[in-house]
Structures are given as structure tokens and as C-alpha cells.
Design a protein around this motif. Structure first.
Motif, PDB file in Angstrom:
ATOM      1  N   ALA A  73      -9.064  -6.389  -3.858  1.00  0.00           N
ATOM      2  CA  ALA A  73      -8.135  -5.259  -3.951  1.00  0.00           C
ATOM      3  C   ALA A  73      -7.365  -5.065  -2.645  1.00  0.00           C
ATOM      4  O   ALA A  73      -6.169  -4.751  -2.647  1.00  0.00           O
ATOM      5  CB  ALA A  73      -8.880  -3.978  -4.315  1.00  0.00           C
ATOM      6  N   GLY A  74      -8.047  -5.253  -1.530  1.00  0.00           N
ATOM      7  CA  GLY A  74      -7.386  -5.115  -0.230  1.00  0.00           C
ATOM      8  C   GLY A  74      -6.287  -6.140  -0.057  1.00  0.00           C
ATOM      9  O   GLY A  74      -5.181  -5.818   0.418  1.00  0.00           O
ATOM     10  N   PHE A  75      -6.561  -7.379  -0.444  1.00  0.00           N
ATOM     11  CA  PHE A  75      -5.545  -8.434  -0.376  1.00  0.00           C
ATOM     12  C   PHE A  75      -4.350  -8.092  -1.262  1.00  0.00           C
ATOM     13  O   PHE A  75      -3.193  -8.256  -0.871  1.00  0.00           O
ATOM     14  CB  PHE A  75      -6.165  -9.767  -0.812  1.00  0.00           C
ATOM     15  CG  PHE A  75      -5.172 -10.893  -0.916  1.00  0.00           C
ATOM     16  CD1 PHE A  75      -4.815 -11.630   0.204  1.00  0.00           C
ATOM     17  CD2 PHE A  75      -4.584 -11.204  -2.138  1.00  0.00           C
ATOM     18  CE1 PHE A  75      -3.885 -12.666   0.111  1.00  0.00           C
ATOM     19  CE2 PHE A  75      -3.669 -12.236  -2.248  1.00  0.00           C
ATOM     20  CZ  PHE A  75      -3.308 -12.973  -1.120  1.00  0.00           C
ATOM     21  N   ALA A  76      -4.642  -7.591  -2.486  1.00  0.00           N
ATOM     22  CA  ALA A  76      -3.571  -7.252  -3.421  1.00  0.00           C
ATOM     23  C   ALA A  76      -2.672  -6.148  -2.866  1.00  0.00           C
ATOM     24  O   ALA A  76      -1.442  -6.210  -2.974  1.00  0.00           O
ATOM     25  CB  ALA A  76      -4.174  -6.827  -4.756  1.00  0.00           C
ATOM     26  N   LYS A  77      -3.306  -5.134  -2.271  1.00  0.00           N
ATOM     27  CA  LYS A  77      -2.519  -4.021  -1.726  1.00  0.00           C
ATOM     28  C   LYS A  77      -1.702  -4.451  -0.512  1.00  0.00           C
ATOM     29  O   LYS A  77      -0.566  -3.993  -0.313  1.00  0.00           O
ATOM     30  CB  LYS A  77      -3.451  -2.869  -1.336  1.00  0.00           C
ATOM     31  CG  LYS A  77      -4.070  -2.151  -2.517  1.00  0.00           C
ATOM     32  CD  LYS A  77      -5.018  -1.043  -2.062  1.00  0.00           C
ATOM     33  CE  LYS A  77      -5.667  -0.343  -3.244  1.00  0.00           C
ATOM     34  NZ  LYS A  77      -6.640   0.705  -2.818  1.00  0.00           N
ATOM     35  N   THR A  78      -2.263  -5.343   0.306  1.00  0.00           N
ATOM     36  CA  THR A  78      -1.599  -5.737   1.560  1.00  0.00           C
ATOM     37  C   THR A  78      -0.497  -6.762   1.347  1.00  0.00           C
ATOM     38  O   THR A  78       0.580  -6.658   1.953  1.00  0.00           O
ATOM     39  CB  THR A  78      -2.637  -6.304   2.548  1.00  0.00           C
ATOM     40  OG1 THR A  78      -3.652  -5.333   2.770  1.00  0.00           O
ATOM     41  CG2 THR A  78      -1.973  -6.651   3.879  1.00  0.00           C
ATOM     42  N   TRP A  79      -0.725  -7.736   0.460  1.00  0.00           N
ATOM     43  CA  TRP A  79       0.194  -8.862   0.356  1.00  0.00           C
ATOM     44  C   TRP A  79       0.997  -8.909  -0.936  1.00  0.00           C
ATOM     45  O   TRP A  79       2.094  -9.474  -0.962  1.00  0.00           O
ATOM     46  CB  TRP A  79      -0.584 -10.180   0.518  1.00  0.00           C
ATOM     47  CG  TRP A  79      -1.224 -10.293   1.862  1.00  0.00           C
ATOM     48  CD1 TRP A  79      -2.545 -10.144   2.164  1.00  0.00           C
ATOM     49  CD2 TRP A  79      -0.566 -10.532   3.106  1.00  0.00           C
ATOM     50  NE1 TRP A  79      -2.763 -10.275   3.504  1.00  0.00           N
ATOM     51  CE2 TRP A  79      -1.550 -10.530   4.121  1.00  0.00           C
ATOM     52  CE3 TRP A  79       0.769 -10.768   3.476  1.00  0.00           C
ATOM     53  CZ2 TRP A  79      -1.258 -10.741   5.457  1.00  0.00           C
ATOM     54  CZ3 TRP A  79       1.067 -10.982   4.806  1.00  0.00           C
ATOM     55  CH2 TRP A  79       0.070 -10.970   5.784  1.00  0.00           C
ATOM     56  N   ILE A  80       0.479  -8.323  -2.014  1.00  0.00           N
ATOM     57  CA  ILE A  80       1.200  -8.337  -3.292  1.00  0.00           C
ATOM     58  C   ILE A  80       1.877  -6.991  -3.545  1.00  0.00           C
ATOM     59  O   ILE A  80       3.017  -6.940  -4.021  1.00  0.00           O
ATOM     60  CB  ILE A  80       0.245  -8.692  -4.454  1.00  0.00           C
ATOM     61  CG1 ILE A  80      -0.366 -10.077  -4.213  1.00  0.00           C
ATOM     62  CG2 ILE A  80       0.981  -8.668  -5.784  1.00  0.00           C
ATOM     63  CD1 ILE A  80      -1.380 -10.495  -5.263  1.00  0.00           C
ATOM     64  N   GLY A  81       1.181  -5.905  -3.194  1.00  0.00           N
ATOM     65  CA  GLY A  81       1.725  -4.562  -3.385  1.00  0.00           C
ATOM     66  C   GLY A  81       3.113  -4.346  -2.781  1.00  0.00           C
ATOM     67  O   GLY A  81       3.959  -3.684  -3.394  1.00  0.00           O
ATOM     68  N   PRO A  82       3.402  -4.889  -1.580  1.00  0.00           N
ATOM     69  CA  PRO A  82       4.729  -4.685  -0.993  1.00  0.00           C
ATOM     70  C   PRO A  82       5.891  -5.164  -1.865  1.00  0.00           C
ATOM     71  O   PRO A  82       7.002  -4.620  -1.774  1.00  0.00           O
ATOM     72  CB  PRO A  82       4.657  -5.493   0.313  1.00  0.00           C
ATOM     73  CG  PRO A  82       3.215  -5.414   0.694  1.00  0.00           C
ATOM     74  CD  PRO A  82       2.466  -5.486  -0.606  1.00  0.00           C
ATOM     75  N   LEU A  83       5.651  -6.168  -2.722  1.00  0.00           N
ATOM     76  CA  LEU A  83       6.710  -6.616  -3.634  1.00  0.00           C
ATOM     77  C   LEU A  83       7.130  -5.478  -4.559  1.00  0.00           C
ATOM     78  O   LEU A  83       8.322  -5.254  -4.799  1.00  0.00           O
ATOM     79  CB  LEU A  83       6.218  -7.804  -4.471  1.00  0.00           C
ATOM     80  CG  LEU A  83       5.884  -9.098  -3.725  1.00  0.00           C
ATOM     81  CD1 LEU A  83       5.277 -10.115  -4.678  1.00  0.00           C
ATOM     82  CD2 LEU A  83       7.138  -9.664  -3.067  1.00  0.00           C
ATOM     83  N   GLY A  84       6.132  -4.739  -5.061  1.00  0.00           N
ATOM     84  CA  GLY A  84       6.422  -3.601  -5.916  1.00  0.00           C
ATOM     85  C   GLY A  84       7.025  -2.443  -5.150  1.00  0.00           C
ATOM     86  O   GLY A  84       7.932  -1.762  -5.635  1.00  0.00           O
ATOM     87  N   THR A  85       6.520  -2.224  -3.929  1.00  0.00           N
ATOM     88  CA  THR A  85       7.036  -1.119  -3.109  1.00  0.00           C
ATOM     89  C   THR A  85       8.506  -1.328  -2.757  1.00  0.00           C
ATOM     90  O   THR A  85       9.318  -0.395  -2.844  1.00  0.00           O
ATOM     91  CB  THR A  85       6.210  -0.989  -1.816  1.00  0.00           C
ATOM     92  OG1 THR A  85       4.833  -0.802  -2.147  1.00  0.00           O
ATOM     93  CG2 THR A  85       6.684   0.195  -0.980  1.00  0.00           C
ATOM     94  N   ILE A  86       8.851  -2.550  -2.362  1.00  0.00           N
ATOM     95  CA  ILE A  86      10.250  -2.860  -2.027  1.00  0.00           C
ATOM     96  C   ILE A  86      11.149  -2.671  -3.252  1.00  0.00           C
ATOM     97  O   ILE A  86      12.235  -2.100  -3.165  1.00  0.00           O
ATOM     98  CB  ILE A  86      10.364  -4.302  -1.485  1.00  0.00           C
ATOM     99  CG1 ILE A  86       9.691  -4.401  -0.119  1.00  0.00           C
ATOM    100  CG2 ILE A  86      11.836  -4.722  -1.375  1.00  0.00           C
ATOM    101  CD1 ILE A  86       9.544  -5.821   0.385  1.00  0.00           C
TER     102      ILE A  86
END
Length: 405
Positions: free
Chosen positions: A26-39
Motif C-alpha cells: 500500500a505504501g508503494f502504491a500511494k508513493t509511486w502510483i497514487g501521484p498519477l491519479g493526483t496529477i
């Protein structure tokens, strides 16, 4: 491949990736994948204010007649309130049949929830009129932006020819906003993947299992509301096939499901409604209002959750209390419009009016993100359905008033 298919693929890949990563990843997803959604969401939010302002102003000026603006406004709010009441009834029916809280024994972590008072109705009314429209735009206060846009559009209409330059400028802003939305939507599947993966990774099956009946009940209530209420409205009042409607609104519904943001989905909802035949004038007026005050999915969720908490504590509700839920939830959908955490405030209002323990909402808070997905999707689907109904009604009105030669 159309946009809805691409978004669906992005959604499916995000779910698969989230399940594969699990709680450990989950930490990896939030740090490295989540930013795609945030942007992606930041880009959408970037264009919302100019889009809503320009679309509403041009919508009002295109309608021309001030009486027409008032007529459409009354129809729109009436439809939104009626569908919200139906949604709460369906939520209560599903909660009664499925009884998600019966026999469930769970420790309640009251640290997860804090009581939030709904703003007094007088304050809600006062706050929709901006003292500084630029500040309202900076803070993205949608109700204030809507009111200011209506005044600007009405002013341009009354002034007439002398205001043509301003009208053309705002019309140009609207067209530029539409074009920017098109550019952003090209990367929507990537954004959806980035939004959904961390959610699935953080809320895996093990976390959801104890509250699975609540999740199923909310999803079922939202689905039934869409099929029964919107299906009937679209078929008998708008003269469109329900399958055709679902296909037309699918890109926006999937986007709302992933992002949990009615406002963030607004540009795509407008595009879908217009492709289904709604005029730009009506959709530019009805949809921004719906994205702010229409909460059908949230209302269905309130009905289920109120019963869940009552059942959890072994409290039997009376017929008058059921009616209280319907009335309070319907009015709260307007009273909490534009307030951060509106869904939670609506729930605390209902619990308080029934005298139910507020602490029970802490359990709901733990899975709120999962429940927010279907209710937001239903919210914007309802916005589109009402837009088509109002548009159909206005076209009939125009035909009835057309001179016979």
C-alpha cells in the motif's frame, strides 16, 4: 476504442494491481502510483472554475428570457429533491431487507469520528451570495460561483448589445475550457489507474469482510436507484432507452466511481449529456447545479447506514423515525451543499435527529472511501438524467409556444 472502454480497462488494471500489491504494498502504491491519479485530478480541478463560470454565463445568455431561467431552475431543483427522496426510501428498504447490522458485534473506535454540526439554514442562504466573487473562484466555492455566474449572465442579457464584447469573451473562455478538458480526458485511463490502485491496496478483502453486508447493501441500493428511478425517468419522461442512456453516461460514471468527485467529473458529464442530445444551454445550467446540490447516491447511502447503526445497537425505529430520515436527508442534501464532508455531515444530522449513537458512524468512516465510489457515480448519473428531462421539457414547451403558420 472509445473513452469509456479505455477508462474501464484502467479501472480493471488498477483493481488487479491493488490486489496484487495488498496491504504490504500500500505504501508503494500511494508513493509511486497514487501521484498519477493526483496529477490527473489536479488538472481536472484546474479547469472546473473557468468551465463552470463560463458555461453558466453563456447558458443564461443563450436562454435569453429571464422567465425561462427561472422556469428551468424550479424544474431542476424539484427533480433533484424528488429523486433524492426516492433514493433514501430505496436505501431504507435495502437496509430493512438485508439488515446489515443485525448480529454484528464490533468494537467502535470513536477516535475515527468527530461530531460535525450542520450549518444553520440561515448561514447556508447567506453564504451562497459572495462578497468577493474572485475569492469564491480562488476557493472553488461552487455555490457562490453559480450565483455570481447567474447574475453576470442575467446582466449581459438585460444590457443587450452593449455587452456583446463581454459575452463573446466569456464564450471564448468556455470554448477554450472545453478544449482543455478534451486534452485532459486523453490521459483519463492513466489517471483512473493511479486513483484506484492505492484504494484497493489499502482496503483489501480482509479489511472489508466484517462490514461486507454494509458495502453490498450500499452498492445494491445505488444500483437499484439508478435502474428503477433513472430508468423510469429516462424511458417515460425523456423518451430514451435506458441502455442507450447508460452507454452515453458511462465515461462520466466510471470517472466518478474512480475519483469520488462530482465536481471533478463535471466537464466529462457535460460532454456526455450533450452527446446524448441535451442542449448546451440547458446542460450548462443544470449540471453545475447538480454537481453541487444533487446527492442521490449519498442519500441512498444515508438510508442504509442509518439503519445499520440502529441495528448494530439493537434499536428498533418507528414509522415516524423512518419519515424523519427521509425528510432530514432530503433537506440536508441542499443544506449541506458545497460543505466539505457533506456526506458525513448528512449522516450525523440524521443520527442526531433520530437520537442514535453518533459513535456508530466511526465504523462507516473506516470504509467510507469504498462507499463513496458508487454514491458519487450515482450522483452524476442523476445529474445527467435530470438534464435530459429538463431539456426534453423545454423543447416541448418551445414547440407548444411556437406560432402556427
Amino acid at each position: 476504442m472509445n473513452l469509456s472502454t479505455k477508462i474501464l480497462i484502467g479501472l480493471a488494471l488498477g483493481i488487479i494491481a491493488g490486489l496484487e500489491l495488498g496491504a504490504e504494498g500500500a505504501g508503494f502504491a500511494k508513493t509511486w502510483i497514487g501521484p498519477l491519479g493526483t496529477i490527473f485530478m489536479n488538472m481536472i480541478k484546474m479547469v472546473i472554475v473557468p468551465l463552470v463560470f463560463s458555461s453558466l454565463v453563456i447558458g443564461v445568455t443563450s436562454l435569453g428570457d429571464i422567465k425561462k431561467v427561472g422556469r428551468i431552475g424550479v424544474k431542476t431543483v424539484a427533480y433533484y429533491l424528488v429523486t433524492t427522496a426516492f433514493a433514501i426510501v430505496i436505501g431504507l428498504a435495502i437496509g430493512t431487507i438485508m439488515q446489515p447490522g443485525v448480529g454484528l458485534h464490533m468494537a467502535v473506535d470513536t477516535a475515527k469520528v468527530a461530531a460535525k454540526a450542520a450549518p444553520p439554514i440561515s448561514k447556508v442562504i447567506i453564504d451562497i451570495f459572495p462578497t468577493n466573487p474572485l475569492e469564491a473562484m480562488v476557493k472553488a466555492n461552487m455555490l457562490q460561483i453559480i450565483v455570481f455566474s447567474l447574475f453576470v449572465g442575467t446582466g449581459i442579457t438585460v444590457v443587450g448589445e452593449k455587452a456583446n464584447a463581454l459575452k463573446h469573451t466569456i464564450d471564448g473562455l468556455a470554448e477554450v475550457s472545453y478544449k482543455i478538458v478534451g486534452m485532459i480526458m486523453a490521459v483519463a485511463p492513466i489517471g483512473v489507474f493511479g486513483l484506484i490502485t492505492p484504494v484497493v491496496a489499502s482496503n483489501g478483502p480482509a479489511v472489508l469482510l466484517p462490514l461486507l453486508k454494509v458495502v453490498i447493501a450500499v452498492y445494491l441500493a445505488c444500483l437499484l436507484h439508478a435502474v428503477l428511478v433513472y430508468g423510469s425517468m429516462i424511458k417515460f419522461l425523456a423518451g430514451m432507452g435506458f441502455i442507450q442512456f447508460i452507454k452515453g453516461i458511462a465515461p462520466a460514471s466510471l470517472m466518478a466511481f474512480s475519483s469520488c468527485s462530482s465536481g471533478g467529473t463535471l466537464p466529462l458529464t457535460m460532454s456526455c449529456a450533450q452527446k446524448m442530445g441535451a442542449s448546451k444551454e440547458v446542460s450548462s445550467f443544470v449540471l453545475p447545479l447538480g454537481a453541487t446540490i444533487n446527492m442521490d447516491g449519498t442519500a441512498a447511502y444515508q438510508g442504509v447506514c442509518a439503519l445499520f447503526i440502529a441495528q448494530l445497537y439493537g434499536i428498533d425505529l418507528t414509522a415516524s423515525q423512518y419519515m424523519t430520515i427521509i425528510v432530514t436527508g432530503t433537506l440536508a442534501s441542499i443544506g449541506t451543499a458545497g460543505v466539505p464532508g457533506a456526506g458525513f455531515i448528512m449522516l450525523t444530522m440524521i443520527l442526531t435527529s433520530l437520537g442514535l449513537p453518533l459513535e456508530g458512524s466511526a465504523l462507516i468512516a473506516g470504509i467510507d472511501r469504498i462507499l463513496d465510489m458508487p454514491r458519487t457515480s450515482v450522483n452524476i448519473t442523476g445529474d445527467a438524467a435530470v438534464t435530459l428531462l429538463v431539456d426534453k421539457s423545454e423543447k416541448k414547451h418551445a414547440e407548444a409556444e411556437a406560432p402556427l403558420y
